[in-house]
Scaffold this motif. Structure first.
Motif, PDB file in Angstrom:
ATOM      1  N   ARG A   1       0.820  -1.223   0.000  1.00  0.00           N
ATOM      2  CA  ARG A   1       0.000   0.000   0.000  1.00  0.00           C
ATOM      3  C   ARG A   1       0.848   1.266   0.000  1.00  0.00           C
ATOM      4  NH1 ARG A   1      -4.539  -1.230   4.553  1.00  0.00           N
ATOM      5  NH2 ARG A   1      -4.953   0.929   4.159  1.00  0.00           N
TER       6      ARG A   1
ATOM      7  N   THR B   1       3.558   4.203  -1.033  1.00  0.00           N
ATOM      8  CA  THR B   1       4.035   4.912  -2.229  1.00  0.00           C
ATOM      9  C   THR B   1       5.551   5.049  -2.089  1.00  0.00           C
ATOM     10  OG1 THR B   1       2.025   6.209  -2.035  1.00  0.00           O
ATOM     11  CG2 THR B   1       3.653   6.977  -3.631  1.00  0.00           C
TER      12      THR B   1
ATOM     13  N   GLU C   1       1.971   2.245   6.072  1.00  0.00           N
ATOM     14  CA  GLU C   1       2.359   2.387   4.655  1.00  0.00           C
ATOM     15  C   GLU C   1       3.080   3.717   4.416  1.00  0.00           C
ATOM     16  OE1 GLU C   1      -0.643   2.339   5.832  1.00  0.00           O
ATOM     17  OE2 GLU C   1      -1.853   3.951   4.994  1.00  0.00           O
ATOM     18  N   THR C   2       2.807   4.705   5.274  1.00  0.00           N
ATOM     19  CA  THR C   2       3.506   5.990   5.177  1.00  0.00           C
ATOM     20  C   THR C   2       4.878   5.897   5.856  1.00  0.00           C
ATOM     21  OG1 THR C   2       1.351   7.046   5.336  1.00  0.00           O
ATOM     22  CG2 THR C   2       3.264   8.474   5.632  1.00  0.00           C
TER      23      THR C   2
END
Lengths: 47, 548
Positions: B299, B301, B336-337
Protein backbone atom coordinates in the motif's frame (compact mmCIF):
# COMPACT_ATOMS: atom_id res chain seq x y z
CA UNK A 1 17.03 -26.67 -2.69
CA UNK A 2 16.80 -22.90 -2.24
CA UNK A 3 16.09 -21.21 1.09
CA UNK A 4 12.73 -20.01 -0.23
CA UNK A 5 11.65 -23.57 -1.11
CA UNK A 6 12.73 -24.80 2.31
CA UNK A 7 10.75 -22.08 4.11
CA UNK A 8 7.69 -22.73 1.93
CA UNK A 9 7.82 -26.40 2.94
CA UNK A 10 8.30 -25.47 6.63
CA UNK A 11 5.40 -23.00 6.52
CA UNK A 12 2.88 -25.27 4.80
CA UNK A 13 3.96 -28.26 6.93
CA UNK A 14 3.50 -26.24 10.12
CA UNK A 15 0.03 -25.02 9.08
CA UNK A 16 -1.08 -28.52 8.00
CA UNK A 17 0.28 -30.21 11.14
CA UNK A 18 -1.21 -27.49 13.37
CA UNK A 19 -4.63 -28.04 11.77
CA UNK A 20 -4.38 -31.84 11.94
CA UNK A 21 -3.20 -32.10 15.57
CA UNK A 22 -5.74 -29.44 16.60
CA UNK A 23 -8.51 -31.53 15.06
CA UNK A 24 -7.26 -34.62 16.94
CA UNK A 25 -7.10 -32.62 20.18
CA UNK A 26 -10.66 -31.32 19.64
CA UNK A 27 -12.09 -34.80 19.04
CA UNK A 28 -10.16 -36.95 21.54
CA UNK A 29 -9.75 -34.19 24.16
CA UNK A 30 -13.52 -33.94 24.59
CA UNK A 31 -13.68 -37.66 25.41
CA UNK A 32 -10.81 -37.37 27.89
CA UNK A 33 -12.42 -34.45 29.74
CA UNK A 34 -15.63 -36.44 30.12
CA UNK A 35 -13.74 -39.48 31.42
CA UNK A 36 -11.75 -37.42 33.95
CA UNK A 37 -14.83 -35.70 35.30
CA UNK A 38 -16.78 -38.94 35.49
CA UNK A 39 -14.00 -40.61 37.49
CA UNK A 40 -13.71 -37.66 39.91
CA UNK A 41 -17.48 -37.50 40.39
CA UNK A 42 -17.52 -41.23 41.15
CA UNK A 43 -14.64 -40.85 43.64
CA UNK A 44 -16.37 -37.96 45.41
CA UNK A 45 -19.63 -39.95 45.58
CA UNK A 46 -17.81 -42.92 47.14
CA UNK A 47 -16.06 -40.64 49.64
CA UNK B 1 -12.58 -3.07 9.48
CA UNK B 2 -14.73 -1.99 12.40
CA UNK B 3 -15.22 -4.36 15.31
CA UNK B 4 -19.01 -4.63 15.20
CA UNK B 5 -21.85 -5.77 17.45
CA UNK B 6 -21.72 -9.33 16.12
CA UNK B 7 -18.00 -9.51 16.90
CA UNK B 8 -18.58 -8.24 20.43
CA UNK B 9 -21.39 -10.76 20.92
CA UNK B 10 -19.21 -13.69 19.83
CA UNK B 11 -16.29 -12.52 21.97
CA UNK B 12 -18.34 -11.99 25.13
CA UNK B 13 -20.23 -15.28 24.64
CA UNK B 14 -16.93 -17.15 24.47
CA UNK B 15 -15.74 -15.54 27.73
CA UNK B 16 -19.01 -16.28 29.53
CA UNK B 17 -18.90 -19.91 28.33
CA UNK B 18 -15.32 -20.24 29.58
CA UNK B 19 -16.14 -18.95 33.06
CA UNK B 20 -19.26 -21.10 33.27
CA UNK B 21 -17.36 -24.26 32.33
CA UNK B 22 -14.50 -23.37 34.70
CA UNK B 23 -16.83 -22.81 37.62
CA UNK B 24 -18.66 -26.09 37.01
CA UNK B 25 -15.37 -27.94 37.34
CA UNK B 26 -14.82 -26.36 40.75
CA UNK B 27 -17.42 -28.67 42.34
CA UNK B 28 -15.13 -31.65 41.83
CA UNK B 29 -12.15 -30.19 43.69
CA UNK B 30 -11.67 -31.94 47.02
CA UNK B 31 -7.93 -32.22 47.66
CA UNK B 32 -4.79 -30.19 46.93
CA UNK B 33 -3.84 -32.85 44.34
CA UNK B 34 -7.11 -32.17 42.48
CA UNK B 35 -6.36 -28.48 42.63
CA UNK B 36 -2.71 -28.43 41.54
CA UNK B 37 -2.35 -31.50 39.34
CA UNK B 38 -5.96 -32.46 38.51
CA UNK B 39 -5.67 -35.61 40.59
CA UNK B 40 -3.02 -36.79 38.09
CA UNK B 41 -5.76 -37.93 35.73
CA UNK B 42 -5.03 -35.86 32.62
CA UNK B 43 -5.06 -37.61 29.23
CA UNK B 44 -2.65 -36.90 26.37
CA UNK B 45 -4.94 -34.84 24.13
CA UNK B 46 -6.49 -32.67 26.79
CA UNK B 47 -3.00 -32.28 28.31
CA UNK B 48 -1.74 -31.06 24.96
CA UNK B 49 -4.60 -28.57 24.70
CA UNK B 50 -3.87 -27.36 28.22
CA UNK B 51 -0.14 -26.96 27.71
CA UNK B 52 -0.39 -25.27 24.33
CA UNK B 53 -3.20 -22.90 25.27
CA UNK B 54 -1.23 -21.85 28.35
CA UNK B 55 1.89 -21.22 26.33
CA UNK B 56 0.13 -19.29 23.56
CA UNK B 57 -1.17 -15.87 24.49
CA UNK B 58 -1.74 -12.69 22.51
CA UNK B 59 1.74 -11.72 23.64
CA UNK B 60 3.19 -14.83 21.93
CA UNK B 61 1.58 -13.90 18.64
CA UNK B 62 2.71 -10.28 19.04
CA UNK B 63 6.42 -10.96 19.55
CA UNK B 64 6.58 -13.83 17.05
CA UNK B 65 4.94 -11.63 14.40
CA UNK B 66 7.39 -8.88 15.24
CA UNK B 67 10.26 -11.34 14.78
CA UNK B 68 8.90 -12.37 11.35
CA UNK B 69 8.40 -8.73 10.37
CA UNK B 70 12.04 -7.94 11.26
CA UNK B 71 13.89 -11.11 10.26
CA UNK B 72 11.68 -12.47 7.46
CA UNK B 73 11.78 -16.21 6.79
CA UNK B 74 15.09 -16.51 8.67
CA UNK B 75 13.03 -16.31 11.88
CA UNK B 76 11.53 -19.74 11.03
CA UNK B 77 14.77 -21.39 12.18
CA UNK B 78 13.67 -20.85 15.79
CA UNK B 79 10.54 -22.91 15.06
CA UNK B 80 12.69 -25.75 13.75
CA UNK B 81 14.86 -25.72 16.88
CA UNK B 82 11.72 -25.68 19.04
CA UNK B 83 10.16 -28.73 17.41
CA UNK B 84 13.46 -30.62 17.57
CA UNK B 85 13.95 -29.98 21.30
CA UNK B 86 10.30 -30.57 22.28
CA UNK B 87 10.14 -33.77 20.23
CA UNK B 88 13.38 -35.03 21.82
CA UNK B 89 12.04 -34.30 25.34
CA UNK B 90 8.77 -36.06 24.46
CA UNK B 91 10.48 -39.15 23.05
CA UNK B 92 13.14 -39.53 25.74
CA UNK B 93 11.25 -38.21 28.77
CA UNK B 94 14.40 -36.27 29.71
CA UNK B 95 13.84 -34.84 33.22
CA UNK B 96 10.02 -34.92 32.95
CA UNK B 97 9.76 -38.70 33.37
CA UNK B 98 11.88 -38.94 36.57
CA UNK B 99 10.00 -35.96 38.05
CA UNK B 100 6.60 -37.44 37.13
CA UNK B 101 7.57 -40.78 38.63
CA UNK B 102 8.56 -39.07 41.89
CA UNK B 103 5.00 -37.65 42.03
CA UNK B 104 6.10 -34.09 42.81
CA UNK B 105 3.65 -31.20 42.32
CA UNK B 106 6.16 -28.40 41.78
CA UNK B 107 9.70 -28.34 40.41
CA UNK B 108 11.34 -27.05 43.66
CA UNK B 109 9.72 -29.94 45.53
CA UNK B 110 12.27 -32.21 43.88
CA UNK B 111 15.06 -29.86 44.96
CA UNK B 112 14.11 -30.35 48.63
CA UNK B 113 14.29 -34.11 48.22
CA UNK B 114 17.68 -33.88 46.56
CA UNK B 115 19.36 -30.88 48.24
CA UNK B 116 17.31 -29.94 51.29
CA UNK B 117 14.68 -27.41 52.28
CA UNK B 118 16.95 -24.34 52.00
CA UNK B 119 17.47 -24.95 48.29
CA UNK B 120 13.76 -25.50 47.73
CA UNK B 121 12.88 -22.16 49.32
CA UNK B 122 15.65 -20.34 47.42
CA UNK B 123 14.53 -21.88 44.12
CA UNK B 124 10.92 -21.06 44.94
CA UNK B 125 11.82 -17.44 45.65
CA UNK B 126 13.79 -17.12 42.40
CA UNK B 127 10.98 -18.70 40.39
CA UNK B 128 8.31 -16.58 42.02
CA UNK B 129 10.37 -13.42 41.48
CA UNK B 130 11.34 -14.11 37.86
CA UNK B 131 7.96 -15.57 36.95
CA UNK B 132 6.02 -12.63 38.39
CA UNK B 133 8.25 -10.08 36.65
CA UNK B 134 7.89 -12.04 33.43
CA UNK B 135 4.10 -12.19 33.66
CA UNK B 136 3.93 -8.58 34.82
CA UNK B 137 4.38 -7.06 31.37
CA UNK B 138 1.90 -9.26 29.51
CA UNK B 139 -1.04 -6.85 30.02
CA UNK B 140 0.89 -3.84 28.64
CA UNK B 141 1.77 -5.61 25.39
CA UNK B 142 -1.59 -7.32 24.95
CA UNK B 143 -3.43 -4.06 25.52
CA UNK B 144 -1.91 -2.75 22.27
CA UNK B 145 -3.40 -5.64 20.32
CA UNK B 146 -6.83 -5.06 21.84
CA UNK B 147 -6.75 -1.30 21.23
CA UNK B 148 -5.90 -1.77 17.56
CA UNK B 149 -8.22 -4.65 16.70
CA UNK B 150 -11.31 -3.72 18.70
CA UNK B 151 -11.04 0.06 18.66
CA UNK B 152 -11.34 0.28 22.46
CA UNK B 153 -9.99 3.74 23.38
CA UNK B 154 -6.57 3.47 25.05
CA UNK B 155 -7.89 4.97 28.31
CA UNK B 156 -10.23 1.99 28.76
CA UNK B 157 -7.73 -0.69 27.85
CA UNK B 158 -6.29 -0.94 31.37
CA UNK B 159 -9.79 -1.69 32.62
CA UNK B 160 -10.33 -4.24 29.86
CA UNK B 161 -7.12 -6.01 30.84
CA UNK B 162 -8.16 -5.89 34.49
CA UNK B 163 -11.48 -7.53 33.55
CA UNK B 164 -9.63 -10.27 31.63
CA UNK B 165 -7.34 -10.91 34.57
CA UNK B 166 -10.37 -11.18 36.83
CA UNK B 167 -12.00 -13.71 34.48
CA UNK B 168 -8.88 -15.87 34.71
CA UNK B 169 -8.62 -15.26 38.45
CA UNK B 170 -12.18 -16.32 39.25
CA UNK B 171 -12.10 -19.79 37.82
CA UNK B 172 -8.44 -20.52 38.51
CA UNK B 173 -8.62 -19.53 42.16
CA UNK B 174 -11.76 -21.59 42.67
CA UNK B 175 -11.16 -24.61 40.45
CA UNK B 176 -7.37 -24.85 40.07
CA UNK B 177 -5.96 -27.31 37.55
CA UNK B 178 -9.30 -29.08 37.09
CA UNK B 179 -10.94 -25.86 35.92
CA UNK B 180 -7.85 -25.09 33.90
CA UNK B 181 -7.95 -28.38 32.03
CA UNK B 182 -11.54 -28.09 30.93
CA UNK B 183 -11.37 -24.37 30.13
CA UNK B 184 -8.03 -24.85 28.36
CA UNK B 185 -9.68 -27.46 26.15
CA UNK B 186 -12.42 -25.01 25.15
CA UNK B 187 -9.88 -22.20 24.79
CA UNK B 188 -7.60 -24.32 22.65
CA UNK B 189 -10.39 -25.06 20.19
CA UNK B 190 -11.13 -21.32 19.96
CA UNK B 191 -7.52 -20.23 19.61
CA UNK B 192 -6.80 -22.90 16.98
CA UNK B 193 -9.83 -21.70 15.01
CA UNK B 194 -8.72 -18.06 15.35
CA UNK B 195 -5.18 -18.94 14.28
CA UNK B 196 -6.35 -20.81 11.20
CA UNK B 197 -8.78 -18.00 10.23
CA UNK B 198 -6.03 -15.35 10.32
CA UNK B 199 -3.69 -17.68 8.38
CA UNK B 200 -6.36 -18.33 5.76
CA UNK B 201 -6.99 -14.59 5.40
CA UNK B 202 -3.24 -13.93 4.99
CA UNK B 203 -2.96 -16.62 2.33
CA UNK B 204 -6.06 -15.54 0.43
CA UNK B 205 -5.38 -11.78 0.52
CA UNK B 206 -1.60 -11.70 0.36
CA UNK B 207 -0.53 -15.23 -0.53
CA UNK B 208 2.82 -16.95 -0.28
CA UNK B 209 4.02 -15.15 -3.40
CA UNK B 210 3.17 -11.77 -1.82
CA UNK B 211 5.05 -12.67 1.36
CA UNK B 212 8.11 -14.01 -0.43
CA UNK B 213 8.03 -11.02 -2.81
CA UNK B 214 8.08 -8.60 0.13
CA UNK B 215 11.07 -10.34 1.70
CA UNK B 216 13.01 -10.49 -1.59
CA UNK B 217 12.17 -6.91 -2.56
CA UNK B 218 12.29 -5.00 0.72
CA UNK B 219 14.73 -6.74 3.04
CA UNK B 220 17.86 -5.82 1.11
CA UNK B 221 19.16 -9.36 0.71
CA UNK B 222 18.21 -10.41 4.25
CA UNK B 223 15.31 -12.58 5.38
CA UNK B 224 16.18 -15.93 3.84
CA UNK B 225 19.47 -17.22 5.18
CA UNK B 226 19.41 -17.48 9.00
CA UNK B 227 23.14 -18.20 9.14
CA UNK B 228 23.84 -14.82 7.57
CA UNK B 229 20.96 -12.84 9.12
CA UNK B 230 20.73 -13.94 12.73
CA UNK B 231 24.29 -14.90 13.33
CA UNK B 232 23.16 -18.50 13.65
CA UNK B 233 26.10 -20.62 14.64
CA UNK B 234 26.96 -23.20 17.26
CA UNK B 235 26.63 -20.63 20.11
CA UNK B 236 23.16 -19.48 18.97
CA UNK B 237 21.94 -23.04 18.48
CA UNK B 238 23.30 -24.14 21.88
CA UNK B 239 21.64 -21.17 23.58
CA UNK B 240 18.28 -21.85 21.90
CA UNK B 241 18.49 -25.58 22.66
CA UNK B 242 19.25 -24.89 26.33
CA UNK B 243 16.50 -22.29 26.53
CA UNK B 244 13.89 -24.63 25.06
CA UNK B 245 15.14 -27.58 27.05
CA UNK B 246 14.72 -25.54 30.23
CA UNK B 247 11.35 -24.27 29.09
CA UNK B 248 9.96 -27.74 28.37
CA UNK B 249 11.25 -29.29 31.57
CA UNK B 250 11.42 -26.78 34.43
CA UNK B 251 9.08 -23.93 33.43
CA UNK B 252 6.46 -24.47 36.12
CA UNK B 253 3.36 -24.14 33.93
CA UNK B 254 4.83 -26.63 31.40
CA UNK B 255 6.16 -29.03 34.03
CA UNK B 256 2.78 -29.05 35.82
CA UNK B 257 1.26 -30.64 32.72
CA UNK B 258 3.73 -33.51 32.99
CA UNK B 259 2.97 -33.82 36.73
CA UNK B 260 -0.79 -33.84 36.00
CA UNK B 261 -0.59 -36.62 33.42
CA UNK B 262 -2.09 -40.05 34.13
CA UNK B 263 1.35 -41.62 33.94
CA UNK B 264 4.84 -40.93 32.64
CA UNK B 265 4.04 -42.31 29.16
CA UNK B 266 1.07 -39.92 28.85
CA UNK B 267 3.33 -37.05 29.93
CA UNK B 268 5.79 -37.92 27.16
CA UNK B 269 2.97 -38.15 24.60
CA UNK B 270 1.75 -34.68 25.64
CA UNK B 271 5.19 -33.25 24.88
CA UNK B 272 5.48 -35.13 21.57
CA UNK B 273 2.12 -33.79 20.34
CA UNK B 274 2.99 -30.35 21.68
CA UNK B 275 6.21 -30.27 19.65
CA UNK B 276 4.17 -30.27 16.43
CA UNK B 277 1.93 -27.48 17.69
CA UNK B 278 4.91 -25.48 18.94
CA UNK B 279 6.29 -25.44 15.40
CA UNK B 280 3.05 -23.73 14.37
CA UNK B 281 3.17 -21.51 17.46
CA UNK B 282 6.41 -20.05 16.11
CA UNK B 283 6.13 -20.24 12.32
CA UNK B 284 2.48 -19.26 11.84
CA UNK B 285 2.57 -15.86 13.64
CA UNK B 286 5.99 -15.17 12.14
CA UNK B 287 4.36 -15.63 8.73
CA UNK B 288 1.65 -13.15 9.80
CA UNK B 289 4.42 -10.64 10.52
CA UNK B 290 5.84 -11.21 7.03
CA UNK B 291 2.33 -10.90 5.58
CA UNK B 292 1.98 -7.56 7.41
CA UNK B 293 5.24 -6.40 5.85
CA UNK B 294 3.90 -7.34 2.41
CA UNK B 295 0.52 -5.76 3.15
CA UNK B 296 1.90 -2.36 4.17
CA UNK B 297 4.63 -2.21 1.54
CA UNK B 298 1.96 -3.11 -1.02
CA UNK B 299 0.00 0.00 0.00
CA UNK B 300 3.03 2.29 0.28
CA UNK B 301 4.03 4.91 -2.23
CA UNK B 302 7.77 4.75 -3.02
CA UNK B 303 9.69 7.66 -1.56
CA UNK B 304 11.04 9.98 -4.23
CA UNK B 305 14.66 11.04 -3.71
CA UNK B 306 14.83 14.83 -3.62
CA UNK B 307 16.89 16.23 -6.46
CA UNK B 308 20.16 17.85 -5.42
CA UNK B 309 19.92 16.94 -1.74
CA UNK B 310 23.05 15.37 -0.32
CA UNK B 311 22.52 11.95 1.34
CA UNK B 312 23.74 13.26 4.71
CA UNK B 313 21.29 16.18 4.59
CA UNK B 314 18.44 13.91 3.50
CA UNK B 315 19.23 11.51 6.36
CA UNK B 316 19.16 14.31 8.96
CA UNK B 317 15.94 15.73 7.49
CA UNK B 318 14.21 12.33 7.48
CA UNK B 319 15.35 11.66 11.04
CA UNK B 320 13.97 15.00 12.24
CA UNK B 321 10.73 14.45 10.34
CA UNK B 322 10.24 11.00 11.88
CA UNK B 323 10.96 12.35 15.35
CA UNK B 324 7.74 14.35 15.20
CA UNK B 325 5.51 12.28 12.89
CA UNK B 326 6.35 8.69 13.80
CA UNK B 327 4.27 8.31 16.96
CA UNK B 328 1.03 9.90 15.65
CA UNK B 329 1.24 7.96 12.38
CA UNK B 330 1.94 4.71 14.23
CA UNK B 331 -1.05 5.29 16.50
CA UNK B 332 -3.24 5.73 13.40
CA UNK B 333 -1.84 2.55 11.84
CA UNK B 334 -0.39 4.45 8.86
CA UNK B 335 2.47 2.03 8.43
CA UNK B 336 2.36 2.39 4.65
CA UNK B 337 3.51 5.99 5.18
CA UNK B 338 6.15 5.15 7.74
CA UNK B 339 7.72 2.05 6.18
CA UNK B 340 9.33 3.73 3.12
CA UNK B 341 10.68 6.54 5.31
CA UNK B 342 12.21 4.27 7.92
CA UNK B 343 13.55 2.05 5.14
CA UNK B 344 15.15 5.04 3.45
CA UNK B 345 16.62 6.29 6.74
CA UNK B 346 18.18 2.87 7.34
CA UNK B 347 19.65 2.77 3.82
CA UNK B 348 21.09 6.29 4.14
CA UNK B 349 22.49 5.57 7.61
CA UNK B 350 24.31 2.51 6.27
CA UNK B 351 25.64 4.42 3.27
CA UNK B 352 26.78 7.31 5.48
CA UNK B 353 28.08 4.92 8.17
CA UNK B 354 26.10 6.77 10.84
CA UNK B 355 25.57 4.33 13.69
CA UNK B 356 23.23 6.62 15.74
CA UNK B 357 20.89 7.01 12.74
CA UNK B 358 21.09 3.29 11.98
CA UNK B 359 20.20 2.48 15.60
CA UNK B 360 17.24 4.86 15.54
CA UNK B 361 16.00 3.38 12.27
CA UNK B 362 16.23 -0.13 13.75
CA UNK B 363 14.34 0.97 16.87
CA UNK B 364 11.58 2.52 14.73
CA UNK B 365 11.37 -0.65 12.64
CA UNK B 366 11.05 -2.72 15.84
CA UNK B 367 8.20 -0.51 17.02
CA UNK B 368 6.42 -0.91 13.69
CA UNK B 369 6.99 -4.65 13.85
CA UNK B 370 5.18 -4.85 17.18
CA UNK B 371 1.93 -3.35 15.83
CA UNK B 372 2.01 -4.24 12.11
CA UNK B 373 0.29 -7.61 12.56
CA UNK B 374 -2.69 -6.30 14.61
CA UNK B 375 -3.22 -3.43 12.17
CA UNK B 376 -3.20 -5.91 9.26
CA UNK B 377 -5.62 -8.23 11.07
CA UNK B 378 -7.95 -5.31 11.79
CA UNK B 379 -7.84 -4.28 8.12
CA UNK B 380 -8.21 -7.69 6.47
CA UNK B 381 -10.39 -9.96 8.63
CA UNK B 382 -14.11 -9.50 7.79
CA UNK B 383 -16.73 -8.65 10.42
CA UNK B 384 -18.13 -11.72 12.18
CA UNK B 385 -14.94 -13.62 11.48
CA UNK B 386 -13.18 -10.94 13.50
CA UNK B 387 -15.34 -11.90 16.49
CA UNK B 388 -14.16 -15.50 16.17
CA UNK B 389 -10.55 -14.37 15.89
CA UNK B 390 -10.93 -12.17 18.95
CA UNK B 391 -12.61 -15.02 20.86
CA UNK B 392 -9.58 -17.14 19.98
CA UNK B 393 -7.11 -14.44 20.96
CA UNK B 394 -8.81 -13.70 24.28
CA UNK B 395 -9.06 -17.43 24.95
CA UNK B 396 -5.33 -17.65 24.33
CA UNK B 397 -4.72 -14.74 26.64
CA UNK B 398 -7.00 -15.77 29.50
CA UNK B 399 -5.69 -19.35 29.41
CA UNK B 400 -2.13 -18.05 29.65
CA UNK B 401 -2.96 -15.88 32.66
CA UNK B 402 -4.85 -18.74 34.31
CA UNK B 403 -2.04 -21.24 33.70
CA UNK B 404 0.63 -18.87 34.93
CA UNK B 405 -1.41 -17.80 37.97
CA UNK B 406 -1.71 -21.42 39.01
CA UNK B 407 1.90 -22.23 38.18
CA UNK B 408 3.55 -19.36 40.02
CA UNK B 409 1.10 -19.35 42.93
CA UNK B 410 1.74 -23.07 43.41
CA UNK B 411 5.44 -22.30 43.71
CA UNK B 412 4.89 -19.36 46.10
CA UNK B 413 2.52 -21.24 48.38
CA UNK B 414 4.05 -24.74 48.24
CA UNK B 415 7.74 -23.89 48.02
CA UNK B 416 8.13 -20.57 49.80
CA UNK B 417 5.34 -19.79 52.27
CA UNK B 418 4.52 -23.32 53.38
CA UNK B 419 8.14 -24.43 54.11
CA UNK B 420 8.87 -21.13 55.88
CA UNK B 421 5.89 -21.64 58.18
CA UNK B 422 7.73 -24.71 59.40
CA UNK B 423 4.67 -26.93 59.81
CA UNK B 424 2.56 -29.10 57.57
CA UNK B 425 -0.64 -27.36 56.54
CA UNK B 426 -3.93 -29.21 56.27
CA UNK B 427 -5.37 -29.94 52.81
CA UNK B 428 -7.86 -27.10 53.22
CA UNK B 429 -5.11 -24.82 54.52
CA UNK B 430 -2.96 -25.49 51.43
CA UNK B 431 -5.93 -24.84 49.16
CA UNK B 432 -6.70 -21.54 50.92
CA UNK B 433 -3.05 -20.48 50.80
CA UNK B 434 -2.79 -21.18 47.06
CA UNK B 435 -6.00 -19.25 46.37
CA UNK B 436 -4.84 -16.26 48.42
CA UNK B 437 -1.52 -16.34 46.52
CA UNK B 438 -3.34 -16.29 43.17
CA UNK B 439 -5.30 -13.20 44.25
CA UNK B 440 -2.11 -11.48 45.47
CA UNK B 441 -0.31 -12.32 42.23
CA UNK B 442 -3.15 -10.86 40.17
CA UNK B 443 -3.02 -7.65 42.22
CA UNK B 444 0.75 -7.43 41.69
CA UNK B 445 0.43 -7.86 37.91
CA UNK B 446 -2.25 -5.19 37.67
CA UNK B 447 -0.07 -2.71 39.55
CA UNK B 448 3.17 -3.71 37.79
CA UNK B 449 1.66 -3.39 34.32
CA UNK B 450 0.48 0.13 35.15
CA UNK B 451 3.70 1.47 36.67
CA UNK B 452 6.55 -0.34 34.90
CA UNK B 453 8.20 0.87 31.68
CA UNK B 454 9.74 -2.04 29.77
CA UNK B 455 13.44 -1.37 29.06
CA UNK B 456 14.22 -2.16 25.41
CA UNK B 457 12.52 -4.84 23.35
CA UNK B 458 9.92 -6.83 25.30
CA UNK B 459 11.26 -10.10 23.89
CA UNK B 460 14.61 -9.53 25.64
CA UNK B 461 12.95 -8.61 28.91
CA UNK B 462 10.89 -11.80 28.80
CA UNK B 463 13.95 -13.92 28.08
CA UNK B 464 16.05 -12.38 30.82
CA UNK B 465 13.40 -12.64 33.53
CA UNK B 466 12.82 -16.28 32.57
CA UNK B 467 16.52 -17.01 32.36
CA UNK B 468 16.91 -15.67 35.88
CA UNK B 469 15.80 -19.02 37.26
CA UNK B 470 15.57 -21.38 34.28
CA UNK B 471 19.31 -21.90 33.89
CA UNK B 472 19.96 -22.68 37.58
CA UNK B 473 16.82 -24.80 37.91
CA UNK B 474 17.55 -26.99 34.91
CA UNK B 475 21.17 -27.43 35.93
CA UNK B 476 20.40 -28.32 39.56
CA UNK B 477 17.77 -30.81 38.44
CA UNK B 478 19.81 -32.44 35.68
CA UNK B 479 22.97 -32.69 37.76
CA UNK B 480 20.88 -33.68 40.77
CA UNK B 481 19.42 -36.54 38.79
CA UNK B 482 22.51 -37.61 36.91
CA UNK B 483 25.52 -36.56 39.09
CA UNK B 484 25.91 -38.05 42.56
CA UNK B 485 28.29 -35.38 43.89
CA UNK B 486 25.90 -32.45 43.32
CA UNK B 487 25.39 -30.84 46.74
CA UNK B 488 23.33 -28.20 48.52
CA UNK B 489 26.18 -25.69 48.53
CA UNK B 490 26.62 -26.18 44.79
CA UNK B 491 22.88 -25.69 44.24
CA UNK B 492 22.83 -22.45 46.26
CA UNK B 493 25.87 -21.11 44.37
CA UNK B 494 24.22 -22.14 41.10
CA UNK B 495 21.04 -20.17 41.84
CA UNK B 496 22.84 -17.08 43.14
CA UNK B 497 25.37 -16.84 40.29
CA UNK B 498 22.87 -17.75 37.55
CA UNK B 499 20.38 -15.14 38.73
CA UNK B 500 23.07 -12.47 39.20
CA UNK B 501 24.14 -12.72 35.56
CA UNK B 502 20.56 -12.26 34.36
CA UNK B 503 19.86 -9.41 36.77
CA UNK B 504 22.95 -7.60 35.50
CA UNK B 505 21.12 -7.10 32.20
CA UNK B 506 18.25 -5.31 33.98
CA UNK B 507 20.59 -2.98 35.88
CA UNK B 508 20.93 0.30 33.98
CA UNK B 509 24.52 1.09 33.11
CA UNK B 510 25.81 -2.48 33.41
CA UNK B 511 26.11 -2.53 29.62
CA UNK B 512 25.52 -6.27 29.31
CA UNK B 513 23.86 -7.43 26.10
CA UNK B 514 20.98 -9.90 26.32
CA UNK B 515 22.98 -12.65 24.60
CA UNK B 516 25.97 -12.17 26.89
CA UNK B 517 23.70 -12.11 29.96
CA UNK B 518 21.99 -15.32 28.83
CA UNK B 519 25.18 -17.23 28.12
CA UNK B 520 26.86 -15.87 31.25
CA UNK B 521 23.89 -16.99 33.32
CA UNK B 522 24.24 -20.59 32.09
CA UNK B 523 28.01 -20.53 32.43
CA UNK B 524 28.14 -19.07 35.95
CA UNK B 525 25.33 -21.30 37.17
CA UNK B 526 27.22 -24.38 35.97
CA UNK B 527 30.49 -23.18 37.50
CA UNK B 528 28.75 -22.46 40.82
CA UNK B 529 27.10 -25.87 40.93
CA UNK B 530 30.26 -27.81 40.06
CA UNK B 531 32.63 -25.84 42.30
CA UNK B 532 30.23 -25.73 45.25
CA UNK B 533 29.62 -29.48 44.96
CA UNK B 534 33.32 -30.26 44.74
CA UNK B 535 34.14 -27.97 47.67
CA UNK B 536 31.50 -29.34 49.99
CA UNK B 537 29.75 -32.50 48.84
CA UNK B 538 26.93 -33.60 51.10
CA UNK B 539 28.14 -36.96 52.48
CA UNK B 540 24.72 -38.43 53.16
CA UNK B 541 23.29 -37.40 49.83
CA UNK B 542 26.44 -38.23 47.89
CA UNK B 543 26.20 -41.77 49.14
CA UNK B 544 22.56 -42.05 48.08
CA UNK B 545 21.86 -43.51 44.64
CA UNK B 546 20.92 -41.13 41.86
CA UNK B 547 17.20 -40.59 41.59
CA UNK B 548 16.72 -42.06 38.12
Amino acid sequence: MSWLTLWAIVFYASVASFALVSALVAVFGYREVRELFASLAARNRDA
Amino acid sequence: MRFGALDWAITLASLVATVWVGLRARRLVGRIEDYLVASRGMGAYVGTASLVSTEIGIITYMYQAQFGFLAGFSAFVVGLITIAVCFAVGRTGFVITPLREMQVMTVPEYLERRYGRRVRVLAGLMMAFGGSLNLGIFPIIEARFLTITTGIPPRFVAWTMAALLLVALVYTALGGMLSLIVTNYLQYVLLAAGTLIVTAVCLSRIGWSGMSGAVLEHMHGRGLDPFADLGVGPAFILWQVLLWLAFMTVWQSAAMRAFSARDAATGRKVFTLTSVLFLGRAVIPMAWGIAALAFFFGRATPLASPVGEAPGVEMTRLDAELATTFKPLLDEGRLETLLPRVDRLETLAQAERSEPHAQRARALREEMGMVAMPWMVAALVPAGWMGLVMAGMLAASVSTYAGYFLGWSAVISQDVVSPLLGRELSEQGKLRLTRVTIVALTAFIMVWSLVYEVPGPAYFYLQVTANLFMAPTLLTIVLGLYWRRASALGAVACFVLGAAASLAYLVPGAGLSVGAAGNLSWGLALVGLVLGSLLRPSPARTAAPAAV
